[in-house]
Design an enzyme around this catalytic site. Structure first.
Site, PDB file in Angstrom:
ATOM      1  CG  ASP A 256      -5.530  -1.812   2.035  1.00 19.72           C
ATOM      2  OD1 ASP A 256      -5.690  -1.039   2.996  1.00 19.72           O
ATOM      3  OD2 ASP A 256      -6.468  -2.183   1.296  1.00 19.72           O
TER       4      ASP A 256
ATOM      5  CG  HIS B 292      -9.212   6.098   0.637  1.00 20.35           C
ATOM      6  ND1 HIS B 292     -10.583   5.957   0.692  1.00 20.35           N
ATOM      7  CD2 HIS B 292      -8.700   4.913   1.081  1.00 20.35           C
ATOM      8  CE1 HIS B 292     -10.883   4.741   1.145  1.00 20.35           C
ATOM      9  NE2 HIS B 292      -9.762   4.098   1.392  1.00 20.35           N
TER      10      HIS B 292
HETATM   11 FE1  N7H Z   1      -9.627   2.132   2.027  1.00 19.13          FE
HETATM   12  N1  N7H Z   1      -6.382   2.405  -1.550  1.00 19.13           N
HETATM   13  O1  N7H Z   1      -5.608   1.643  -2.035  1.00 19.13           O
HETATM   14  O2  N7H Z   1      -6.423   3.559  -1.940  1.00 19.13           O
HETATM   15  N2  N7H Z   1      -7.602   2.301   1.966  1.00 19.13           N
HETATM   16  N3  N7H Z   1      -9.603   1.472   0.095  1.00 19.13           N
HETATM   17  N4  N7H Z   1     -11.652   1.805   2.119  1.00 19.13           N
HETATM   18  N5  N7H Z   1      -9.657   2.680   3.960  1.00 19.13           N
HETATM   19  C1  N7H Z   1      -6.801   2.596   3.051  1.00 19.13           C
HETATM   20  O3  N7H Z   1      -4.259   2.515   6.380  1.00 19.13           O
HETATM   21  C2  N7H Z   1      -8.546   1.502  -0.795  1.00 19.13           C
HETATM   22  C3  N7H Z   1     -12.426   1.251   1.154  1.00 19.13           C
HETATM   23  C4  N7H Z   1     -10.779   2.849   4.757  1.00 19.13           C
HETATM   24  O4  N7H Z   1      -7.213   4.681   9.616  1.00 19.13           O
HETATM   25  C5  N7H Z   1      -5.437   2.665   2.638  1.00 19.13           C
HETATM   26  O5  N7H Z   1      -4.547   0.428   5.818  1.00 19.13           O
HETATM   27  C6  N7H Z   1      -9.008   0.988  -2.066  1.00 19.13           C
HETATM   28  C7  N7H Z   1     -13.820   1.261   1.562  1.00 19.13           C
HETATM   29  C8  N7H Z   1     -10.374   3.205   6.100  1.00 19.13           C
HETATM   30  O6  N7H Z   1      -6.181   6.241   8.511  1.00 19.13           O
HETATM   31  C9  N7H Z   1      -5.420   2.426   1.296  1.00 19.13           C
HETATM   32  C10 N7H Z   1     -10.331   0.626  -1.901  1.00 19.13           C
HETATM   33  C11 N7H Z   1     -13.841   1.842   2.815  1.00 19.13           C
HETATM   34  C12 N7H Z   1      -8.987   3.244   6.087  1.00 19.13           C
HETATM   35  C13 N7H Z   1      -6.783   2.204   0.857  1.00 19.13           C
HETATM   36  C14 N7H Z   1     -10.696   0.938  -0.552  1.00 19.13           C
HETATM   37  C15 N7H Z   1     -12.468   2.156   3.155  1.00 19.13           C
HETATM   38  C16 N7H Z   1      -8.561   2.907   4.732  1.00 19.13           C
HETATM   39  C17 N7H Z   1      -4.248   3.021   3.513  1.00 19.13           C
HETATM   40  C18 N7H Z   1     -11.297   0.026  -2.881  1.00 19.13           C
HETATM   41  C19 N7H Z   1     -15.009   2.118   3.700  1.00 19.13           C
HETATM   42  C20 N7H Z   1      -8.075   3.561   7.271  1.00 19.13           C
HETATM   43  C21 N7H Z   1      -3.654   1.828   4.200  1.00 19.13           C
HETATM   44  C22 N7H Z   1     -10.953  -0.599  -3.971  1.00 19.13           C
HETATM   45  C23 N7H Z   1     -16.105   2.695   3.305  1.00 19.13           C
HETATM   46  C24 N7H Z   1      -7.849   5.043   7.405  1.00 19.13           C
HETATM   47  C25 N7H Z   1      -4.184   1.583   5.573  1.00 19.13           C
HETATM   48  C26 N7H Z   1      -6.997   5.342   8.617  1.00 19.13           C
HETATM   49  C27 N7H Z   1      -7.228   2.835   4.340  1.00 19.13           C
HETATM   50  C28 N7H Z   1      -7.249   2.017  -0.464  1.00 19.13           C
HETATM   51  C29 N7H Z   1     -11.948   0.751  -0.048  1.00 19.13           C
HETATM   52  C30 N7H Z   1     -12.069   2.725   4.345  1.00 19.13           C
HETATM   53  C31 N7H Z   1      -4.135   2.410   0.466  1.00 19.13           C
HETATM   54  C32 N7H Z   1      -8.237   0.880  -3.358  1.00 19.13           C
HETATM   55  C33 N7H Z   1     -15.006   0.740   0.765  1.00 19.13           C
HETATM   56  C34 N7H Z   1     -11.299   3.465   7.275  1.00 19.13           C
END
Ligand code: N7H
Length: 470
Positions: free
Chosen positions: A190, A329
């Site tokens: 992440d 996601h």
């Molecule tokens: Fe997410 N995951 O492990 O699946 N997220 N996220 N997120 N997220 C991202 O690029 C995860 C949550 C965004 O710029 C990665 O840093 C999990 C909320 C956005 O390409 C992974 C949870 C919100 C991005 C995860 C969670 C977002 C992003 C890739 C909750 C907003 C950047 C690593 C438990 C509403 C997208 C990275 C881009 C990336 C995960 C929550 C949003 C692995 C498990 C609540 C904008």
């Protein structure tokens, strides 16, 4: 395709902006103290005497980053930031003349719960009652951070009541002994893709619209009030002292790790591949759009290569979700060039947020099973200049919305209804999420559940030392 403008590099008032907002406090552990103000005049004294001297502003972090870039090691460093709900700000200052106060911040996260399909009935008690502010304390270990948080709580005990306390900690090794530092509990790296910020992110000589490859440099006013927005003009602050502050969203998101892993295995013998398709990245962080059949840990760990992709443009164009599902996601939460409008990329970038969360909870123990999982997940934090246009837009209009991205087709030209983001999409009443893959439709129970949320405002140094402490 319009060429992107190269943004001017404004001089940012880093000594005014709290450190977690633009740069991010250095955190291997983080304590969150949620408090109610019980004695306003005493709290103002505590703010000035006990808290303000500890607040870490962005200038200190920028110095640390420079020190690190020059090959220096980071000193054991404790950081502290502070933010208030509307109720808390209202106790400390007169909000009556505010022009254009963020509507969701004003309403509060509990009022917004229905619109986001949050079930407030399962929220922890502390997020359902009076909540005036939060103190974020970061450090190298859970013990040192906890000690520091105890000290802070004690210093403000005569003016506040702590209503909730959370402890986050980056993971280090999974139960199998594998290094998982920087990975969240489902196992994925992440903190890879963050927007660049004009005035802060050094532009790449090869393409000055970007910092790292694929990291578009955006207007600082998307994240901090009073700084230039996309139209070049300063983003208006509702009151003069709100200049250089930022809205902070907090969400305690519980993750059912075993249930998620079981689901992936039940749906696909190649469960790693299905997981990567649903997230849009492999566990190492390598993007599906660049390596679609197997993980590539070297790429995942390489900032020059791990974020350098689009969804519609050559060389890896994926117009019919053959490589990466529309509902993955990262494709839902930042659609890049996916929105089929002439200004689609601009729209996607107007809803960017700066993420600053940390995992909570222990590694899965051998005694746990599906249905008896311990509480673990992500203490999600993000910053923006508008909650409705930032976090709420992403959650509600994109991740929860089965129709987004609209206007796309399968390879036979039939319209596709992408479905929910299976990772964070929410359906009313906790009903199943539905995701359309090219080969089948998936139905999944929630693997991520909101256990609490709150909306805050992180004020500037001038506001903390002036209006709010006076
Ligand atoms: Fe997410 N995951 O492990 O699946 N997220 N996220 N997120 N997220 C991202 O690029 C995860 C949550 C965004 O710029 C990665 O840093 C999990 C909320 C956005 O390409 C992974 C949870 C919100 C991005 C995860 C969670 C977002 C992003 C890739 C909750 C907003 C950047 C690593 C438990 C509403 C997208 C990275 C881009 C990336 C995960 C929550 C949003 C692995 C498990 C609540 C904008």
């Amino acid at each position: 395709m319009a060429t992107k403008p190269v943004l001017a590099q404004p001089a940012l008032p880093l000594a005014e902006i709290q450190g977690d907002v633009l740069i991010g406090l250095k955190k291997r552990a983080e304590a969150f103290l949620f408090f109610e103000i019980t004695d306003v005049s005493r709290f103002k004294q505590d703010l000035k005497g006990a808290l303000l001297p500890l607040v870490t502003f962005s200038d200190v972090l920028a110095d640390l980053e420079r020190h690190k870039a020059a090959g220096g090691t980071l000193p054991p460093f404790l950081g502290l930031n502070l933010a208030f709900t509307k109720a808390g700000l209202g106790k400390l200052a007169d909000l009556s003349g505010a022009q254009g106060l963020d509507a969701s911040f004003s309403a509060g996260a509990a009022q917004q719960a229905d619109a986001l399909n949050d079930d407030i009935g399962v929220w922890d008690q502390g997020y359902r009652g009076n909540l005036d502010g939060v103190i974020l304390i970061t450090g190298l270990t859970q013990a040192s951070t906890g000690d520091q948080a105890d000290g802070v709580a004690s210093a403000i005990r005569h003016s506040t009541r702590i209503v909730a306390r959370e402890t986050g900690r980056v993971r280090s090794r999974d139960p199998g002994g594998q290094d998982v530092s920087g990975h969240e509990h489902f196992g994925f790296a992440d903190g890879i893709s963050q927007p660049g910020v004009a005035g802060l992110t050094p532009p790449s000589p090869a393409d000055p619209t970007q910092g790292l490859p694929g990291q578009d440099i955006l207007s600082p006013g998307l994240f901090v009030l009073g700084l230039p927005g996309p139209d070049g003009k300063p983003v208006g602050a509702p009151l003069p002292w709100m200049t250089h502050g930022s809205y902070m969203v907090f969400r305690k998101l519980e993750q059912k790790v075993l249930a998620f892993e079981r689901f992936l295995k039940d749906e696909d013998p190649n469960s790693d591949l299905l997981g990567a398709r649903l997230v849009g990245r492999w566990k190492s962080g390598a993007p599906m759009m660049k390596t679609s059949t197997a993980d590539d840990p070297a790429m995942g760990g390489d900032p020059q290569r791990n974020n350098d992709f689009d969804f519609q443009k050559a060389p890896n164009a994926d117009p019919h979700q053959k490589t990466c599902p529309f509902a993955a996601h990262i494709r839902k939460s930042y659609p890049r060039d996916d929105i089929p409008l002439p200004n689609g990329e601009e729209i996607a970038e107007s809803h960017r947020i700066l993420r600053a969360g940390i995992p909570f909870g222990d590694e899965v123990a051998a005694t746990e099973g599906i249905g008896s999982e311990a509480s673990r997940g992500l203490l999600f934090v993000c910053y923006q200049a508008s909650i409705p246009e930032g976090f709420e837009f992403i959650q509600q209009s994109w991740c929860n919305n089965p129709g987004f991205v609209f206007g796309r087709t399968d390879s036979a030209g039939n319209p596709v209804d992408p479905g929910h983001d299976i990772v964070i999409g929410q359906v009313a009443g906790g009903a199943n999420r539905t995701t359309t893959l090219p080969e089948k439709t998936l139905q999944a129970p929630p693997f991520v559940t909101s256990k609490g949320a709150a909306y805050f405002f992180a004020p500037s140094r001038t506001a903390l030392s002036g209006v709010l402490a006076a």
